[in-house]
Structure formats: structure tokens, C-alpha cells
Design a protein around this motif. Structure first.
Motif, PDB file in Angstrom:
ATOM      1  N   ARG A 266     -59.785 -71.647  47.602  1.00 40.52           N
ATOM      2  CA  ARG A 266     -60.827 -71.466  46.600  1.00 40.52           C
ATOM      3  C   ARG A 266     -62.029 -70.718  47.184  1.00 40.52           C
ATOM      4  O   ARG A 266     -62.668 -69.929  46.501  1.00 40.52           O
ATOM      5  CB  ARG A 266     -61.261 -72.831  46.074  1.00 40.52           C
ATOM      6  N   ARG A 269     -60.242 -66.944  48.975  1.00 36.08           N
ATOM      7  CA  ARG A 269     -59.190 -66.252  48.237  1.00 36.08           C
ATOM      8  C   ARG A 269     -59.227 -64.743  48.389  1.00 36.08           C
ATOM      9  O   ARG A 269     -58.200 -64.073  48.526  1.00 36.08           O
ATOM     10  CB  ARG A 269     -59.308 -66.619  46.753  1.00 36.08           C
ATOM     11  N   ALA A 270     -60.437 -64.187  48.342  1.00 32.91           N
ATOM     12  CA  ALA A 270     -60.554 -62.731  48.293  1.00 32.91           C
ATOM     13  C   ALA A 270     -60.027 -62.061  49.557  1.00 32.91           C
ATOM     14  O   ALA A 270     -59.700 -60.879  49.546  1.00 32.91           O
ATOM     15  CB  ALA A 270     -62.004 -62.337  48.062  1.00 32.91           C
ATOM     16  N   PRO A 273     -55.831 -61.766  48.762  1.00 39.12           N
ATOM     17  CA  PRO A 273     -55.779 -61.883  47.300  1.00 39.12           C
ATOM     18  C   PRO A 273     -54.368 -61.940  46.721  1.00 39.12           C
ATOM     19  O   PRO A 273     -54.229 -62.223  45.524  1.00 39.12           O
ATOM     20  CB  PRO A 273     -56.527 -60.635  46.828  1.00 39.12           C
ATOM     21  N   TRP A 274     -53.362 -61.710  47.573  1.00 35.24           N
ATOM     22  CA  TRP A 274     -51.994 -61.841  47.069  1.00 35.24           C
ATOM     23  C   TRP A 274     -51.601 -63.308  46.909  1.00 35.24           C
ATOM     24  O   TRP A 274     -50.558 -63.590  46.314  1.00 35.24           O
ATOM     25  CB  TRP A 274     -51.005 -61.147  48.013  1.00 35.24           C
ATOM     26  N   LYS A 276     -51.906 -65.911  44.811  1.00 36.11           N
ATOM     27  CA  LYS A 276     -52.374 -65.870  43.432  1.00 36.11           C
ATOM     28  C   LYS A 276     -52.658 -67.248  42.846  1.00 36.11           C
ATOM     29  O   LYS A 276     -53.315 -67.363  41.826  1.00 36.11           O
ATOM     30  CB  LYS A 276     -51.342 -65.158  42.556  1.00 36.11           C
TER      31      LYS A 276
ATOM     32  N   LEU B  68     -64.071 -57.655  42.328  1.00 37.73           N
ATOM     33  CA  LEU B  68     -62.909 -58.535  42.261  1.00 37.73           C
ATOM     34  C   LEU B  68     -61.832 -57.927  43.154  1.00 37.73           C
ATOM     35  O   LEU B  68     -61.415 -56.790  42.942  1.00 37.73           O
ATOM     36  CB  LEU B  68     -62.388 -58.645  40.823  1.00 37.73           C
ATOM     37  N   VAL B  69     -61.423 -58.689  44.179  1.00 33.93           N
ATOM     38  CA  VAL B  69     -60.397 -58.188  45.097  1.00 33.93           C
ATOM     39  C   VAL B  69     -59.057 -58.761  44.676  1.00 33.93           C
ATOM     40  O   VAL B  69     -58.904 -59.982  44.547  1.00 33.93           O
ATOM     41  CB  VAL B  69     -60.719 -58.574  46.553  1.00 33.93           C
ATOM     42  N   THR B  70     -58.110 -57.891  44.448  1.00 35.16           N
ATOM     43  CA  THR B  70     -56.774 -58.330  44.034  1.00 35.16           C
ATOM     44  C   THR B  70     -55.739 -57.668  44.937  1.00 35.16           C
ATOM     45  O   THR B  70     -56.088 -56.888  45.828  1.00 35.16           O
ATOM     46  CB  THR B  70     -56.482 -57.931  42.573  1.00 35.16           C
ATOM     47  N   VAL B 103     -63.122 -67.520  39.241  1.00 33.04           N
ATOM     48  CA  VAL B 103     -62.045 -66.559  39.505  1.00 33.04           C
ATOM     49  C   VAL B 103     -60.749 -67.299  39.814  1.00 33.04           C
ATOM     50  O   VAL B 103     -59.677 -66.914  39.359  1.00 33.04           O
ATOM     51  CB  VAL B 103     -62.438 -65.621  40.660  1.00 33.04           C
TER      52      VAL B 103
END
Lengths: 359, 143
Positions: A266, A269-270, A273-274, A276, B68-70, B103
């Protein structure tokens, strides 16, 4: 078939009677080497274990010089028939030493030979045995070659890996091994051993414990390190069908690890980021915990909290560790479990974890 | 919470500052009706959040404003929604600046009330958001 199976033992340990067992399965060159130098031995940092030489003292009826792990008749009498175990998955006693070899080709040769020998001399003599394949996982190319060779054998249900390793298993170095596991419908069976020996780092971040008891106690951290790696490297995003069996990891730590993993995700995460979903969700779907050595949490009620906190209905499966000294029989274990979990733990979760088990 | 919507919803408009004083990428933290509120200009759109993290009560609006990092796959980082995420200065929980949603748990419902003396079953997951817009050269927040 699932309804008729009484119990599946996800962790038993067999052994060669002697090096001659492997002669038919080795090249002339490799046999001459084995004959001259013998089998590599599992490292024993302590020259100590539990029980008698690590096994149940009551299993040495054939004499001190006969390793009970090498006696198929003993497995039949005391485990399969004696405990009502209908399938037992073998993790070779010889495996850790073979996987600790820096000489990859000799390691691969011994993997092939021990697998062929087990399939002929154990599975071939009693169809209740299943095999977690020994592969030279220290070299994924050679490991995949062995999985391709035997992965479709009907008695091969898993690939056996040990916690002691130069790298954490979530790292992409190992991805080809997991791809091969998925391709052949095999679970990954992770079991302690080889920590702090050979090419591997110390068993704890603070170095080598002095005593076997310490090493035994801190085993959960070996698994936690690999688990953290699986979760944050995205292993289960890459391989959504992969199941990993944690054998002898203990399980009382699982709820606390899940809380901590979710809190970590939490906040951070960034950076990965995979990942999910909360790590606890990947754990619930992909990680299975074997019961032995069964922990007896206190006070009364604590076990219920642990079982709830690890989603035991989905994640806990029986193991005996036969014929090791800290063996657990299925009847004594299920008595500690609520009625609703017993069939799940004895049979059903294992069937879900190892797709090639008959059902 | 877009600018185009008819504002209000029964809330009272409060002028914050001249629009020129809150250029894109900047924020102002103001006190309105006793509440500390952060007002953000994200690429010409205005958003407002209560300056209080639902997790531990941190001054949320003093956190870093980030993308936002994805990742479509492991090891493939991608930045999107530039500057639309605020990262709490304590514990780094990420919130969507435009909605206040978490998020990590965008669908969790903010627990507003519960019986006296009973702890909320979970942490509140959503930061309180307010409508904000520019009206006649002035940034306005409806509280």
C-alpha cells in the motif's frame, strides 16, 4: 477419484540405497566419477539433526547402517498402508546435495539419474508414489532441459527447489523454469536446505547460527525471502497458473506476513506497479503451505485465528515429512482442525495444487 | 468533480485566491469553516482535498504530487495521469487528487459513521474531496 482418496502426503523423503542404484542411469564417464568420489552429501553445518540421524528412531529396525529413507517397504508399511496415505509426493533426500554442486553438468547428470531411478524403482514398484523432479535449478537452461525430458511423465507432479540459493527465486533469471512448470502442469515445491553452504549466502542476514536448533527455528525466514521476491517481482503476474508449495515452512507466520506485505504494498506500490493487487491475494491464490511441522499455537483459539488469517481452507495441505524425526501422522493433525477443513487439508487442496494428481 | 458540472450540491462557495496566484502544478492550503483544505491546479483544472489523510491523520495535502505509475507487465514502468496523484507525507499512501479515491483500493467506501464506541472495521480509504473551479478569475472551493 478425489472423494475416495483418504490422504495425500505432499512431502516424504526417499533416498538411494547406495551409489550402485544409479549405475544404470549414468554415462560410463559419470559413473566412474561417482564410483570414485561418491555421492555429494547434504551439507551439515552442525553435524547434528533431530531424531536419530535426522530420521525417526523407530524406523531403523533394519539396523543402524540401513537408512530408513532408502527402504520402500518401510514407506509402504508405515506411511502408505499404516497412515492411510494414498499418494505420497517424494522430495529426494539426495536432492539438496546435488543442487549444491558448482559443476553444473555433473549436477545435471545426477539429477537425471536420480529421477530415472526414482521413477523405475519407487514409482515403478508402487503407483502411490509421485515425484517432485530434481532439476539443476542453479542453471535454468539445464533445469528446463530436465523438465522437458520428464515433465510429462504421469508420476511427475512438481519441480523441487530448495531455499538455499544464490538468488531469490522471484528474480527473472528463473522465469524459464517457471514457464516450463506451467507448460507441463507442475507445481514448484520449495523446501528448506542448502542455506549457508556452497555458493549460497549465509542462512540469516546476521550470519550463521551456531546450532541446529537455531537453524530449525528460523526456517520461516528462508521462505519469507523467496515469497517476498515472488510477490514483488510479479512472478504470479507473469505465471498466473503457477502454484508454489511451501514444504516445512511452518505456517503460523503467514497471517502476520500477509498483513505486513499488504501494508508494504500500500505504501510502496508505485515502485513495482505490476503488483496489481494486495500481496495477500497472490498468496491466497498461488502459495500452498504444508502442515508439517504442525505448530500448536497457544492459547486455545490461536490456531483458529491463524487458520482464518491464512485462508487455510484454500492454502493448507497435509504433509508428513516421513521418515524424518519430526514426522506428523495425518490422523493426529486433522484432529486439531475443524471438521470443515479436514478434507480440504488431507486431499482437496493438494489436488488443486498439483494438477497432475489423479482425481 | 469536473469543473463543468453545476457546482454546489448544497455546499457553500468560498473564494480561495486569484486564479493567477494558483498556476498549474501549484497548490494552496487554506482554512475554510475550520477545515484545512488543499486546493490544487492540475494542468488548468482545479481540485480540492481535505488536508487530512484518512489513514493516520497526516497533512495529506503537503505530500508529493506525482504521476500515476503503472506497468502493463513486470519491469515495464509507465507514467500516466501526470501530476494527478498525491502521496501522503506519512506512509506514502497514494490518493487520486481528482476524486480522493485510494489508488490501491479505489472502490472501498469511506466509512462515515458507526455506532458510538465501536471502532470502524477498516481504515477509511478515501480522502475527502471538494469541488473546486475558477469563477471570474477567482479560484472557488465548495465546502
Amino acid at each position: 477419484m478425489g472423494a475416495r482418496v483418504r490422504a495425500i502426503d505432499t512431502d516424504a523423503h526417499h533416498q538411494l540405497r547406495g551409489i550402485a542404484d544409479l549405475k544404470p542411469y549414468l554415462s560410463r564417464h559419470d559413473w566412474q566419477r561417482l564410483e570414485e568420489f561418491g555421492m555429494p552429501r547434504n551439507s551439515n553445518l552442525y553435524q547434528a539433526s533431530g531424531g536419530f540421524r535426522g530420521a525417526r528412531a523407530d524406523c531403523f529396525g533394519a539396523g543402524d547402517d540401513v537408512d530408513p529413507r532408502s527402504r520402500i517397504a518401510l514407506f509402504q508399511e508405515k506411511l502408505l498402508d499404516g497412515c492411510g496415505v494414498d499418494f505420497a509426493i517424494l522430495q529426494g533426500e539426495y536432492t539438496p546435495a546435488v543442487l549444491a554442486l558448482a559443476d553444473l553438468d555433473f549436477s545435471a547428470a545426477l539429477c537425471r539419474a536420480t529421477n530415472d531411478w526414482t521413477l523405475a524403482e519407487w514409482v515403478g514398484r508402487d503407483p502411490r508414489f509421485r515425484l517432485a523432479l530434481t532439476v539443476p535449478i542453479q542453471d535454468p537452461v539445464l533445469a528446463v532441459r530436465e523438465i522437458e525430458r520428464l515433465g510429462d511423465h504421469p508420476a511427475v507432479v512438481a519441480v523441487y527447489a530448495v531455499c538455499g540459493s544464490p538468488r531469490l527465486y522471484g528474480q527473472r533469471h528463473y522465469d524459464p523454469v517457471f514457464a516450463a512448470c506451467v507448460k507441463h502442469g507442475l507445481a514448484l515445491a520449495l523446501h528448506f536446505s542448502n542455506e549457508g553452504i556452497g555458493m549460497n549466502p549465509a542462512p540469516t542476514a546476521g550470519g550463521h547460527p551456531s546450532y541446529y536448533a537455531e537453524q530449525y527455528l528460523v526456517r520461516p525466514q528462508f521462505y519469507q525471502a523467496h515469497l517476498s521476491s515472488f510477490l514483488f517481482e510479479g512472478t504470479f503476474e507473469k505465471f498466473p497458473q503457477l502454484r508454489v508449495a511451501f514444504l516445512e515452512s511452518g505456517f503460523g507466520w503467514v497471517p502476520a506476513f500477509r498483513w505486513r506485505a499488504d501494508a508494504t504494498w500500500r505504501s510502496l506500490r508505485a515502485q513495482t506497479p505490476w503488483v496489481k493487487r494486495p500481496p495477500s491475494e497472490y498468496m491466497r491464490e498461488h502459495i500452498r503451505f504444508a502442515t508439517q511441522p504442525f505448530e500448536d499455537p497457544e492459547p486455545a483459539g490461536a490456531l483458529t485465528a491463524v487458520l482464518d488469517g491464512m485462508d487455510a481452507e484454500q492454502t493448507l495441505m497435509f504433509s508428513s515429512d516421513f521418515p524424518h524425526w519430526d514426522f506428523d501422522p495425518p490422523d493426529a493433525i486433522v484432529r486439531r482442525l475443524p471438521e470443515s477443513l479436514r478434507q480440504r487439508v488431507l486431499v482437496e487442496t493438494a489436488l488443486e495444487t498439483y494438477p497432475k494428481l489423479p482425481r | 468533480m469536473s469543473v463543468g458540472e453545476a457546482s454546489g450540491g448544497g455546499r457553500t462557495p468560498h473564494p480561495v485566491c486569484a486564479a493567477a496566484e494558483l498556476p498549474p502544478g501549484r497548490r494552496r492550503i487554506v482554512t475554510i469553516e475550520g477545515k484545512s483544505i488543499g486546493v490544487f491546479n492540475v494542468g488548468g483544472r482545479y481540485f480540492a482535498l481535505r488536508n487530512r489523510c484518512p489513514h493516520r491523520g497526516a497533512p495529506l495535502c503537503e505530500g508529493q504530487v506525482v504521476d500515476l505509475v503503472t506497468a502493463p507487465a513486470p519491469y515495464a514502468w509507465e507514467n500516466e495521469r501526470f501530476g494527478e496523484i498525491i502521496r501522503c507525507p506519512w506512509h506514502s499512501w497514494e490518493f487520486d487528487l481528482t476524486t480522493g479515491r485510494s489508488v490501491c483500493h479505489p472502490d472501498s467506501i469511506r466509512t462515515k459513521s458507526y455506532p458510538a464506541g465501536v471502532a470502524a472495521p477498516t481504515e477509511h480509504d478515501r480522502a475527502e474531496a471538494y469541488e473546486a473551479a475558477e469563477r471570474g478569475g477567482v479560484v472557488v472551493v465548495w465546502v
